[in-house]
Scaffold this active site. Structure first.
Site, PDB file in Angstrom:
ATOM      1  N   GLY A  21      69.526  12.805  43.646  1.00  0.00           N
ATOM      2  CA  GLY A  21      70.602  12.772  42.655  1.00  0.00           C
ATOM      3  C   GLY A  21      71.914  13.204  43.272  1.00  0.00           C
ATOM      4  N   ALA A  22      72.104  12.855  44.542  1.00  0.00           N
ATOM      5  CA  ALA A  22      73.246  13.349  45.314  1.00  0.00           C
ATOM      6  C   ALA A  22      74.589  12.784  44.867  1.00  0.00           C
ATOM      7  CB  ALA A  22      73.032  13.052  46.800  1.00  0.00           C
ATOM      8  N   THR A  23      74.576  11.699  44.070  1.00  0.00           N
ATOM      9  CA  THR A  23      75.849  11.121  43.620  1.00  0.00           C
ATOM     10  C   THR A  23      76.203  11.554  42.195  1.00  0.00           C
ATOM     11  OG1 THR A  23      74.674   9.119  42.911  1.00  0.00           O
ATOM     12  CG2 THR A  23      75.656   9.101  45.117  1.00  0.00           C
ATOM     13  N   SER A  27      75.749  17.456  41.736  1.00  0.00           N
ATOM     14  CA  SER A  27      75.846  17.486  43.195  1.00  0.00           C
ATOM     15  C   SER A  27      77.291  17.499  43.662  1.00  0.00           C
ATOM     16  CB  SER A  27      75.118  16.287  43.794  1.00  0.00           C
ATOM     17  OG  SER A  27      73.734  16.344  43.532  1.00  0.00           O
ATOM     18  N   HIS A 189      72.094  28.724  36.457  1.00  0.00           N
ATOM     19  CA  HIS A 189      73.222  29.238  37.240  1.00  0.00           C
ATOM     20  C   HIS A 189      73.884  30.453  36.610  1.00  0.00           C
ATOM     21  CE1 HIS A 189      75.503  26.696  34.391  1.00  0.00           C
ATOM     22  NE2 HIS A 189      76.507  27.506  34.642  1.00  0.00           N
ATOM     23  N   LYS A 193      75.823  34.486  38.340  1.00  0.00           N
ATOM     24  CA  LYS A 193      77.177  34.978  38.153  1.00  0.00           C
ATOM     25  C   LYS A 193      77.236  36.489  38.343  1.00  0.00           C
ATOM     26  CE  LYS A 193      78.747  31.238  35.144  1.00  0.00           C
ATOM     27  NZ  LYS A 193      79.878  30.829  35.982  1.00  0.00           N
ATOM     28  N   GLU A 227      82.790  25.897  24.431  1.00  0.00           N
ATOM     29  CA  GLU A 227      83.529  25.019  25.330  1.00  0.00           C
ATOM     30  C   GLU A 227      84.576  24.263  24.532  1.00  0.00           C
ATOM     31  OE1 GLU A 227      80.602  23.407  28.690  1.00  0.00           O
ATOM     32  OE2 GLU A 227      79.811  23.032  26.684  1.00  0.00           O
ATOM     33  N   HIS A 251      70.242  29.291  28.839  1.00  0.00           N
ATOM     34  CA  HIS A 251      71.329  30.189  29.218  1.00  0.00           C
ATOM     35  C   HIS A 251      71.381  31.444  28.350  1.00  0.00           C
ATOM     36  CE1 HIS A 251      72.693  27.287  31.976  1.00  0.00           C
ATOM     37  NE2 HIS A 251      73.497  26.596  31.200  1.00  0.00           N
TER      38      HIS A 251
END
Length: 494
Positions: A21-23, A27, A189, A193, A227, A251
């Site tokens: 899924g590098a594109t 990523s 992620h 933090k 958001e 999260h």
């Protein structure tokens, strides 16, 4: 940047990152910028290779240009060295196409290195194809790692893991067919933090707080993730998922667990993860009547016109739940958790609100006093604040609220690593402390809510973009005799 104490442990360890899924957005926006930053600060192994892969067809030079536009390197020499370690191989991990090319390239890299190479597989792909990806990785024996040593590959998996408890269990059963526990890194992620990690230091490293971190002194805890953007290009995924499953289940449950957990015996990943899991398991599950009373959902105006969104969609873009933890420390303390898109504030924070005992000995105090509270802000800037009261200068005794705040960006001179930088380093080290170990426990709390919402109870409210969500959210907390506290710090956001 302060270097990890055991950095030499990995410096001489040849390592290959295989990014499927590098594109994709993840990523381009997170992984490659983080890897480049780690490379330029001399934190990656000296012998590093990055095998980028997706279904697209690119030459190495074409793909390097795509990464360059995202990374925007200022040091040309560092960039040239970085891309010399970057290769692109077209493949489809869900359809088992060209995975043999990746396998053969890995063998060639090991032959050139003349030693065993550590393999790290990063699945930056749609969660809907995880199961096929696990099976095809296993078929091609990429999970086994180095063929000449017992050095098994590590796999990094993004959220969400499944869409309910049953699917998470089924997905995990496929995953553990090919990967053992110590090979699996389920990433969130948020746990990377600095402020999130500092919750433990704040609680357990300061003796003044831990004695009052309980239901005798704390009235409620408010966890907010908002958001100011909409679903953007994620319409198809988001419309099937919604805010509750996209954000709350992972999260925000992790933030709740960190702020509520008991002190671990040590900061080893086993003790740390066990204490987080202990809290998740202690959250009270709701029956349909409780869901109707203790949750609220909303959708911003115009959502049904978004690209790849069902024009009759009932998917929530705002979710609010009131949760209770069934243990001695937190008995009776409500945890208000809310998330929303196209909200006025772009903020993530935890507010610990203390009980208000009254201030009868003071005159001219405000009619409705704000309680003392601690704000732990994670986004947009990281910091911690404490709301106190102080005497206003003058001849009369008048109290006013004052804030004591510190911000990471101004309090510390050393570089603050991005969350992905920290977590990628942990994967290289094999440290699972800041990764999610539990599978499915949070879904046990979410599933009954989703089921009741799908039956139409409570109703789906609409809200204007740029607001703080449905006006019913204010009534929701006010009926408990409480109010929403400002979820952001003042000084840190100037």
């Amino acid at each position: 940047m302060a270097l990890p104490k055991n950095i030499e442990k990995i410096k001489n360890l040849p390592t290959v990152f295989i990014i499927f899924g590098a594109t994709g957005d993840l990523s381009r926006k997170k992984l490659f910028p983080s890897l480049f930053e780690l490379f330029t600060t001399n934190l990656l192994p000296e012998k590093i290779k990055i095998l980028a892969s997706s279904r697209s067809q690119y030459s190495n030079e074409e793909f390097a240009q795509i990464v360059k536009e995202t990374v925007n390197p200022k040091d040309v020499t560092a960039w040239e060295k970085f891309i010399s370690n970057l290769e692109f191989i077209s493949s489809d991990v869900s359809e088992n196409k060209n995975l043999d090319l990746i396998s053969n390239r890995l063998l060639q890299i090991e032959k050139e290195a003349k030693t065993c190479v550590q393999r790290i597989i990063y699945l930056a792909i749609s969660p809907s194809i995880y199961q096929k990806a696990f099976e095809n990785i296993g078929k091609n024996k990429l999970n086994l790692g180095c063929r000449t040593h017992n050095n098994k590959a590590r796999i990094v998996i993004e959220k969400p893991f499944g869409h309910n408890f049953a699917s998470a269990q089924e997905l995990n059963s496929v995953l553990i067919k090919y990967f053992e526990k110590e090979q699996i890194f389920r990433i969130d992620h948020f746990l990377g933090k600095e402020t999130v990690q500092n919750i433990l230091a704040f609680r357990f490293g300061n003796e003044i707080f831990e004695p009052i971190w309980n239901n005798q002194y704390i009235d409620n805890i408010q966890i907010t993730f908002t958001e100011n953007i909409g679903v953007e290009k994620r319409g198809s995924f988001y419309d099937e998922t919604g805010g509750l499953r996209d954000v709350v289940q992972n999260h925000l449950f992790q933030l709740l667990a960190l702020v509520a957990m008991e002190a671990p015996k040590s900061l080893t990943h086993e003790h740390f993860r066990d204490k987080r899991l202990e809290i998740i398991k202690s959250i009270k599950t709701m029956n349909p009547k409780e869901v109707a009373k203790c949750t609220l959902r909303g959708q911003y105006e115009g959502y049904q016109s978004e690209e790849n969104v069902n024009p009759n969609s009932n998917t929530e873009t705002f979710a609010l739940v009131k949760l209770f933890i069934e243990n001695k420390r937190w008995h009776g303390v409500p945890f208000y958790i809310r998330t929303g898109k196209k909200i006025m504030g772009n903020v993530t924070s935890i507010i610990i609100s203390f009980k208000e005992k009254g201030h009868e000995i003071y005159e001219n105090f405000w009619a409705k006093p704000l309680p003392n509270h601690i704000t732990i802000q994670i986004k947009p800037t990281e910091g911690i604040g404490l709301r106190l009261v102080a005497k206003k200068p003058g001849f009369e005794t008048v109290l006013e609220p004052v804030d004591m705040e510190f911000c990471y960006r101004t309090s510390f001179e050393n570089h603050q690593p991005d969350a992905y930088e920290r977590l990628l380093m942990d994967v290289i080290f094999g440290d699972q402390t800041l990764f999610i170990g539990e599978v499915g426990e949070s879904w046990k709390i979410i599933d009954p809510i989703v089921k009741t919402w799908q039956s139409g109870n409570p109703p789906l409210f609409t809200y204007k973009t740029g607001s703080w969500g449905p006006k019913e959210a204010d009534k929701f907390i006010e009926q408990d005799g409480r109010k929403w506290l400002a979820p952001y710090l003042t000084i840190c956001n100037i």
